[in-house]
Design an enzyme around this catalytic site. Sequence first.
Site, short mmCIF file in Angstrom:
data_model
loop_
_atom_site.label_atom_id
_atom_site.label_comp_id
_atom_site.label_asym_id
_atom_site.label_seq_id
_atom_site.Cartn_x
_atom_site.Cartn_y
_atom_site.Cartn_z
CD GLU A 121 23.10 -50.49 -21.55
OE1 GLU A 121 23.18 -51.38 -20.70
OE2 GLU A 121 24.06 -50.11 -22.24
CE LYS A 162 21.33 -41.03 -17.43
NZ LYS A 162 22.30 -41.39 -16.44
CD GLU A 164 24.43 -45.91 -12.91
OE1 GLU A 164 24.95 -45.95 -14.05
OE2 GLU A 164 24.10 -44.84 -12.35
#
Lengths: 556, 346
Positions: A226, A228, A278
């Site tokens: 995936e 970052k 995130e």
Amino acid sequence: MNRFAELLDRIAYEPGRNNKIKLIADYFRTTPDPSRGYALAAFTGALSFKYAKPALLRGLISDRVDPELFALSYDYVGDLSETIALLWPAKKIKGRNDVPTLSEIVETLGALGKLELPGQLVRWLDALDERGRWALLKLVTGGMRIGVSARLAKTAAAALGPHDVTEVELAWPGLEPPYEKLFAWLEGEGEAPESNNPVLFRPVMLAHAIEASDFGKLDPKEFVAEWKWDGIRMQAASGLDKSGKRATRLYSRTGEEITKSFPDLLSAFQHDGVLDGELLILREGRVQSFNVLQQRLNRKAVSSKLLQEFPAHIRAYDLLSEDGEDLRHLPFLERRKRLGKFVKNLKDSRVDLSPMVSFGSWDELAGARADPAQHGAGQDADAVEGVMIKRGDSVYQPGRPKGQWWKWKRDPKVIDAVLMYAQRGHGKRSSFYSDYTFGVWTNGDEGEQLVPVGKAYFGFTDEELQQIDRFVRRHTVNKFGPVREIVHEPNEGLVFEVAFEGLARSSRHKSGVAMRFPRISRLRWDKPPKEADRIEALERLLEGDPAAPLKRKRRA
Amino acid sequence: MRPEQLLTPTPSGVCCKPAKFHIDPTRKVDRALITHAHSDHARAGHKHVLATRETLDIMRLRYGENFAGSVQEVGYGETLNLDSVKVTFHPAGHVLGSAQIAVEANGCRIVASGDYKDAADPTCAPFELVPCDVFISEATFGLPVFRHPDASEEIRKLLQSVTLFPERAHLVGAYSLGKAQRVIALIREAGYEKPVYIHGALEKITAYYEECGIPLGPIELVKGAKKAELAGQIVVCPPSSMTDLWSRRFSDPVTCFASGWMRVRARARQGQIHLPLVISDHADWDGLTNTIAATGAGEVWVTHGQEDAIVHWAKARGLKARPLAIVGYGDEESEDDLDTAGETGA
């Protein structure tokens, strides 16, 4: 209080993390309850009382010291609390027994009326020595900046016995100063204090940086990937408290609570769960650069204007718990399925799922990493820092377990810059010049000259450090306190290849730009300084930066 | 006689014109009276030097046999008649052999105190108060923020740290003449019996202190010691050596600095000191002001340091006060260069 003051004094000067832990643990071991508990509360930010204003302190000292002598002293020392602590007329009484303990001070401050504060401060200042007065003044003015995080203090408390800091973190929420039960348990004399708080921090799982040589050993079929994202790793925990009210907490990756900085995210969480993701800023659905996010961070007050201009967003990576069920022992792909449903169920645009990147071979993934825009990241490609490679069957383990998760960052940007100043490092490096300021060429008032663009203190091997250190010592042209100016002429000097992650405009830097995460990637002994890069090379890198026009507007 | 006729301040020290001598001159002269052997006060190359035996011995250790044309020993309390001027040396309590010099003629007495302290020190004779008309004082720590704590309390902190970090060497930066030996003596007073390691620059002077009957216990040189042997030891060294190549032989040392400057945090941080020890061989603010008052002097001359605050204080008390602006006193850092030369990297 004098023991606490001595501890503060010592850890303020001690750069080493393990040494700090040892010093704090020693204090906890040798200081009785409840004072040690209040010390732990002071480190973890759990104390609350009204702070004294600098004007009050100035008033107290001007009643006692000649103004001319105060002015000369303050000018020399440079810090108001410290000046007052040192200047306060000492009342030396042999065998005095009125030296206040930390617990007396904290408990009294909590109960004190505003009008009683000056008189009480005077009594304490009279009874304490210089260090004690300094610590007291730092405490009552709320100015304790001593380089100890809550996590570090808890680690030191855990060091009292066989328990791990993770266990302390698990027990922590819901505990109140002075933590007598906690200390008793840590020292092996009692049950673990019960925690009934559903919104604890779970220690975070991290990834290793992948090296080219690793790929041969890894089967792409066992892994998924995936993006970052270039934001801040965070954890959101939501649950019901004792009274049945919803509580939501946000944590940084080290477990510091950051809930207060992001009130706009809280209402997104209406279901019990702990989410790993995130933190980003999204404007009209587009992820903004890290520089934009940075303007939202570390603000004292979160104004409505800030919330509006910098809307926070969570891009979810993982789900650690749902409805009280711990999911961490499940394989990643299974957690990922649960995460998808969980996020969908939230029905809130401020939380979305981080998309997977499909690939059949490492070469294909390399292609995606090189060009995220064409591989699903679209307009958000600028905010992609690289790819994360995760074993499909990896369970969620705190720390950096081997062989489970990898990070593969995009190639960093590099420039060639010239070493201008060097400063000695700390701890094991204290005899080495290991902090470097470097610059690039610009056309300045005196024609071609170097302008500093950044500082770096890692990236080199121990052997290279010794070589640079030797160069610094032999090529110093000037000394300013601990700083050495190193020769930087067109044909004499040392060129570094500096790698960095991003660039932002900055009014605080003479060059007008600030680098993110700069480090020395190569020593260019072969290159004369005149062939190093120019500031224009950096300015070109700025142009693709969405933060730039906005910052200019803000300043106008 | 006006005081300025008896002793005339000049940029290179005070000069007694009637008897043709200088006190602690910073340039070469025919006749020099030296208060103590620190290099900013005691320089080589004078024709004739009068000082205490210890001061002369230490100058000889540092500068060699021919540091002066001729020398004359003066004992504490001994009065010399130099032409029409009477000169007496009194203990100053600063370092071994340090003296205040009382100069007297026509009913006017001036005391040039050199560097002094009124705090206890097991390595030198205690400060003696000498009543006078004019007192010449240093002002190294002439700000009311400087109040030195009890030195034994600072040593307790050092020993506590040694107990807490038994694997780390404790490097104690201390000026090589006086402070280093005082620190070692204080460590012994506190009951520490293991060997104390010293930097080669301290060897000669430390041995001289012991010859003078000041017990310092077992002393070892760092130079011959193996790396493993140094872990957890107390190592006394010149301050400048703590950050130079010499210090690399210690792994993760605790850097300590024994100095009055350590009272101010910014100073300790600048020096990248882990454990500041506030131990000074100079009088602190209370020491300076109490001493000036106790001499009964109506006038005070301030040689070096923080002159402004002391002059302000004295004037506020109705004393006459002036700074002397002597160039070259108070440079203790360069004092150590004398002994460290050649040791670096060894």
